[in-house]
Design an enzyme around this catalytic site. Structure first.
Site, PDB file in Angstrom:
ATOM      1  CG  ASP A 123      -2.113  -0.712   1.398  1.00  0.00           C
ATOM      2  OD1 ASP A 123      -2.219  -1.236  -0.441  1.00  0.00           O
ATOM      3  OD2 ASP A 123      -2.859  -0.850   1.523  1.00  0.00           O
ATOM      4  CE1 TYR A 157      -8.929  -3.169   6.090  1.00  0.00           C
ATOM      5  CE2 TYR A 157      -6.455  -2.268   7.021  1.00  0.00           C
ATOM      6  CZ  TYR A 157      -7.436  -3.409   7.588  1.00  0.00           C
ATOM      7  OH  TYR A 157      -7.608  -3.656   8.027  1.00  0.00           O
TER       8      TYR A 157
END
Lengths: 666, 666
Positions: free
Chosen positions: A311, A395
């Site tokens: 990420d 998320y």
């Protein structure tokens, strides 16, 4: 917003400012001899000056080194990523090269193009039609970085996971209704590569034909969709006041707070970064940052076997940072800092309020009561929190650097947001995750972070050691009752990955061996309070591991070199191998009494629960760096004692009227 | 303060109230046929009714069981401890027996007697005279429970560690000047047993003669001694306001807060205890308490080899609890609860404000942003904190039960206070600890806690299991890319001690196997987030281990029986063996689908640092109990979204006036 000529020069480690982005993109276009129509810019970010130059500037008043940035861009006609290093001060491209074998990170324009291509492609629409959806429903998709399962794949691919939203509410939870197909698009050509159908049963097998949607209601978190009657009524407001203002001061990006000072950096990849961290004027750390985070999923069924986001490397905590809002993301007296990104055409865009900073009270910092007379000294644990929240599709991550008055530096990481959901037939349960709502599978996964710490404890030459607490055994002369234990110290002399050992209370410390604490007769140091975690479960033959070696050991030590910042290497998107720690930790070089970097890998194995849906309560992890014989006494011995004159707490009157003369029934 | 006749009946688990203490002591004196002059009361505390009776009262409206207490006392002419169980409702002693082989806990009167005996004994004064102390200095001593190094010792002994204070300031830090001798007194006869001299060099050897004091200055924490110029000036007030009052309600000792309810118990030994804990009306835990804590020291030199306090069993977190003060120990809107103790003559004494309760904001509880439109939902993590601080001579413990809105129950333990100090010659350093000030050795030690959890998840029959996350290996058909992992569950069927295993993410869970979460198709449960810790270093042959088996394994499971509350057994003072878990965990009985108790042992190995002196910054440990498929969705999905209308945060204006048009230099 251009930097006026009269403004003070930026600190060498300041993020780019708006004018600099434009200087850089203009220089690149000139260098290429093209116009904005020929190029799509992805990233323009500070290229940090060398540490040598920066330290000369900081400590010896040398002139600031030239400002430089690193740019990622594509020529529109080509899928190949180009990297350019631009000297902004001089307005010239100093270096430019292609990376034909690597994929750059995602940018918002590309993401939007793929997203739209998927939603409008006739084959996708054809597949959607088979679902026979009710009127008013709406298809959504999240393009995912493709991941890696083939060493030869060179296309830039996105797998679009598809969902259904049952309303137009801007916060309708489409993740609550995952659909059973996931088209794959080429991010460069926007062509549909495959319309992959998803397993929805216990095995890898796919239904012969996409079935009409089996109606279900979504599990919503939108306050509007839930309606006012869905909320608990008994939560009373809690407010934090600082009537005399905060205890920090801000000059540009230089922060001072309670003997601490640091430069607050920020970039697209890492979000907030702390540079040149000092306490009471003494140097502690040159740079502390979150370096990488990867999320491998534990479901072997295609395409889930490929799901492994990086990420930071694939998108970036900076790029995906939320614009924070007053009274929501922090509570109290809040300072905000902006970020900056580049448009595809090379223009700067200010990202407002991507970092917030405020003080909090974390309970008692220290206390002692002289039991002979009941006299007490209490110091509260005031902390400074520098925080961002990043939304990576479904998320959320909350990253906060937290300083306290005892000279501890904490890194507070919280995972929240919506778990990645996959369709599953009602009544079917698989060993790879938990059914969190009817038809919704949340696959078990790991979140493995890597924190990077470049120390500079009283100078640049530091050593990493670990201390084990070991019983003295079988030495009856020395230890007749068998109660003694010793601290055994091991110096790390070579780069590499190292293990924690809770059974020995193994404690990794950074020392400056040339600086002795004369009271303790030990070198000054800081110790790492790690988050002991299960490491990556996937074995050495897997792409999961090959792409991120940092996930295999909790502790890494390398020798410092400029620009070695990212644990899995520069390009993680569809990467096939790790070009970061895998290389740096394998070098045969000295790390004792040298400029060293300490990396800590940690995280959670997330076995999903129904309680994690629709939005999961934060899962908190805290890494700390604490002084160990660095100071002569408790650094917070000089904090004013806690007192009601300043704290102005209020006394609760017991609700039990019948007991008013009898406090709490005693 | 006597309970008026019109007041509601106490809950069966309420602490004793003042009237009850007097009823009990009177009944005991009558039973013995003696007066207060013949007896010294040590402890009179609630003797909890049986769980069967209590549950009938709670759930079926059965009459409250009779109120009972347990009393510890000595007849003055005898050193033998007597235990009596008194039926307070009926005013009669139901059971009374001697414990000639055990030592009861310390009480304040005894402590004071020993303390004074030591300071006035001619031989001690003779030894003090050899120090040739300057005028104005003052001798102090801390009587320590003797510990155990001899199976045959039956005297009640105290070792008085001696110190020098250089001023009469009520907070003068005498621990900063430890003296090189430690008289041993008989706590019953107050006779001097031995005037033990202390090693001050690298070995066990003692100087031939006590030397004159080598002058040194004390490291002080008293604000008056430090003087106003010693304090940092830039800490601005931070206040917490709840303009509409708190979100909790209190009826007697029944607390309701944000869907939680519990009975707030309290006793001399454990301090605060949470009983009958429910969330949204569903039963979670019957009783959660700190059960024991032991501190073994790692220095083999006599008498340090004996130092091993059991701070709950030897004295008690209740007995040693501080009276908390507004604006110091908590911040915000604070409710206080009193405790109660008995005087040596059997009268009740109210201990004011030994427990505080208040709400805190712990940052973001959950957040999700729809990146397509930037719309965000944020819920803050509001918590309820029930806290006490206990001063056990030099050291402080802060114990807090923390509830949050996601139905998590946290146990927050902080260690602070002053490390136990021993004299050491200037310039000498030993492997057993760190010199924290000239002449002051802080020996390395462990703090090992044991938390006791008696669950009642949706009923009394629960099962403890552990889940390991295990890679699927060598199954290429199932897992062609090697990414899959499974959760392997092991049921605990027999009492005993169990290990954590971080390499497998081992997670201990409490399940109600007869109650299935229909969405997840898994039994409802709660999981333990432990504090993974080094266990006791001392081996099986040592008294250290024999006295507290709980220190050897992080997890214990036993079958519930009434009154089995204390991990190392009822009497730990000078104990020679463990009469708690050592017995209960060895029983061959069922713990599956039964009334079970889960015990978690955890702590720190404290390798001391100069930063721990004079008062150490809190070392924080947090154990959590979190729902796992207990609820159908995130229990905090119904918490009102965070908003500025209620939070009233304030926006910081950048200090850099030259940059006022350029936020944060961008």
């Amino acid at each position: 917003m251009y930097l006026p000529a009269s403004a003070p020069d930026p600190h060498p480690l300041d993020p780019l400012h708006v004018g600099e982005v434009k200087v850089a993109s203009t220089a690149i276009l000139q260098h290429l001899g093209v116009t904005t129509k020929d190029v799509r810019f992805k990233v323009i970010d500070l290229y940090e000056p060398s540490k040598d130059e920066t330290l000369k500037y900081i400590h010896h008043g040398a002139p600031a080194p030239d400002r430089r940035c690193r740019a990622y861009f594509h020529r529109l006609k080509s899928p190949i990523l180009t990297i350019a290093i631009v000297n902004i001060t001089k307005g010239v491209v100093e270096n430019s090269y292609d990376a034909p074998d690597s994929q750059g990170p995602v940018d918002w324009v590309e993401y939007d193009l793929v997203h739209k291509a998927c939603l409008s492609h006739p084959k996708v629409l054809e597949e959607v039609a088979k679902l026979k959806l009710p009127a008013g429903s709406r298809i959504e998709n999240d393009p995912w970085s493709f991941g890696t399962d083939d060493h030869n794949e060179r296309r830039r691919l996105f797998q679009c996971y598809m969902y259904l939203a049952l309303s137009d509410d801007p916060q309708a939870n489409h993740y609550s209704i995952p659909l059973p197909f996931a088209p794959i698009f080429d991010g460069h050509t926007l062509e549909l590569i495959d319309l992959q159908r998803l397993p929805t049963g216990a095995t890898d097998e796919i239904d012969e034909e996409t079935q009409p949607w089996d109606p279900t209601s979504a599990v919503e978190y939108s306050a509007d969709l839930l309606g006012p009657d869905s909320f608990r009524k008994d939560l009373k407001p809690l407010q934090v006041l600082q009537p005399q203002g905060p205890s920090f001061t801000i000059q540009g990006r230089h922060i001072q707070w309670q003997k601490w000072s640091f430069q607050l950096g920020w970039n697209m990849r890492e979000g907030p970064v702390l540079h040149d961290i000092r306490y009471d004027g003494r140097s502690l750390f040159y740079r502390v940052s979150m370096s990488e985070m990867t999320v491998p999923y534990g479901d072997p069924r295609s395409p889930y076997h490929r799901k492994q986001a990086f990420d930071l490397g694939d998108s970036g905590f900076g790029l995906t940072s939320n614009s924070l809002s007053l009274g929501c993301d922090c509570l109290g007296h809040i300072a905000y800092f902006n970020g900056i990104r580049v448009t595809s055409s090379g223009d700067p865009v200010i990202m407002p309020n991507v970092v917030c900073m405020h003080e909090v009270d974390d309970g008692i910092g220290w206390k002692h009561t002289n039991f002979r007379n009941g006299q007490s000294s209490v110091v509260r644990d005031r902390q400074l929190v520098v925080q961002c929240t990043a939304t990576v599709a479904n998320y959320e991550y909350i990253l906060a650097f937290v300083l306290d008055q005892a000279a501890n530096l904490h890194v507070d990481v919280r995972a929240t947001g919506i778990v990645s959901t996959m369709p599953i037939k009602k009544g079917v349960h698989v060993p790879w995750g938990t059914t969190v709502a009817p038809g919704v599978l949340a696959v078990n996964h790991q979140h493995l972070f890597c924190l990077r710490v470049n120390p500079s404890l009283d100078g640049r030459s530091n050593t990493v050691v670990y201390d084990d607490c070991i019983p003295v055994e079988n030495e009856p002369q020395l230890d007749p009752f068998g109660c003694a234990f010793k601290v055994k110290q091991t110096q790390i002399q070579k780069p590499g990955g190292y293990d924690l050992d809770l059974t020995q209370n193994r404690t990794f410390k950074i020392l400056n061996e040339s600086k002795i604490n004369c009271i303790a007769n030990k070198p000054v140091g800081y110790k790492l309070h790690p988050v002991p975690s299960q490491m990556l479960m996937m074995g050495p033959s897997t792409f999961n591991l090959k792409r991120g070696i940092f996930t295999t050991k909790p502790i890494w030590v390398t020798k410092y070199r400029d620009h070695e910042l990212w644990a899995s290497g520069e390009f993680t998107n569809q990467s096939r191998e790790d070009t970061g720690l895998a290389k740096w930790a394998a070098r045969d070089e000295n790390v004792k009494n040298d400029d060293v970097v300490l990396w800590h890998s940690f995280g959670v194995t997330h076995v999903t629960r129904t309680e994690d849906f629709p939005v999961m309560p934060t899962e908190k992890m805290m890494v700390s760096l604490k002084p160990v014989n660095f100071f002569d006494i408790n650094p917070s011995n000089d904090v004013p004692r806690s007192n009601q004159n300043e704290n102005k707490s209020t006394l609760h009157q017991n609700d039990s009227s019948c007991c008013s003369t009898r406090p709490s029934r005693i």
